[in-house]
Design an enzyme around this catalytic site. Structure first.
Site, PDB file in Angstrom:
ATOM      1  CB  VAL A  59      -7.103  13.784 -35.320  1.00  0.00           C
ATOM      2  CG1 VAL A  59      -8.034  13.040 -36.592  1.00  0.00           C
ATOM      3  CG2 VAL A  59      -8.102  13.480 -34.111  1.00  0.00           C
ATOM      4  CB  CYS A  60      -3.197  16.208 -38.271  1.00  0.00           C
ATOM      5  SG  CYS A  60      -4.652  17.221 -38.341  1.00  0.00           S
ATOM      6  CB  ALA A  61      -0.044  12.721 -35.676  1.00  0.00           C
ATOM      7  CB  SER A  63      -4.878  11.030 -40.722  1.00  0.00           C
ATOM      8  OG  SER A  63      -4.203  12.174 -41.075  1.00  0.00           O
TER       9      SER A  63
END
Length: 168
Positions: A59-61, A63
């Site tokens: 999810v971080c990647a 974003s």
């Protein structure tokens, strides 16, 4: 203190995001070349603070990729991707992905960004990492949009953040 969830379990952060209409607090973070950057370095631009726990999660990647794609379409805008990851990990990820439209910054040295913005987790399995959040700052340095994502595993509301950015 704010409460969000991680896999459905409640976890707390050290405070709350700055309120819209207030001045965004300045900060000092470390860039991927181990230099120092602050919000004031971008005072002539609109700024998106894309805050997340770790670049090494899906999810971080996602974003970072999404804001990189959208930032390319916007004039006078800088996207700062902020986590407690080491600068080397942030640099590795962006280089491998070919991401050139975002600036990766780390809060690894002292954690002051997380405390100032109220987004560092104070308990749970992600303790001391940063809560997934978005803060949009206009060219005057005013906060015009904030979102602290309620479930850490969810993506932020890109559409709302980008609208606030375009309206800023």
């Amino acid at each position: 203190m704010a409460t969000v969830t991680f896999h459905g379990d409640n976890i707390q952060t050290s405070g709350t995001l700055p309120k819209t209409g207030t001045k965004a607090p300045d900060f000092k973070l470390t860039d991927t070349k181990l230099g120092s950057k602050s919000l004031s370095d971008y005072s002539d631009k609109k700024v998106v603070l894309n805050i997340f726990p770790s670049i090494d999660t899906g999810v971080c990647a996602a974003s970072v990729r999404k804001f990189n794609e959208e930032a390319n379409k916007l004039e006078n805008t800088t996207v700062l991707c902020i986590s407690r990851d080491l600068p080397f990990a942030l640099n590795r990820f962006c280089a491998a992905e070919g991401l050139e439209n975002v600036v990766s910054l780390s809060d690894f040295k002292d954690g002051n960004f997380g405390k100032t913005y109220g987004v560092d987790f104070t308990n749970g399995p992600l303790q001391s990492l940063l809560s997934r959040s978005v803060v949009v700052v206009n060219q005057k340095g005013d906060v015009v949009y904030t979102e602290q994502v309620a479930e850490t595993g969810d993506e932020p509301n890109y559409k709302a953040a980008l609208k606030a950015l375009m309206d800023a």
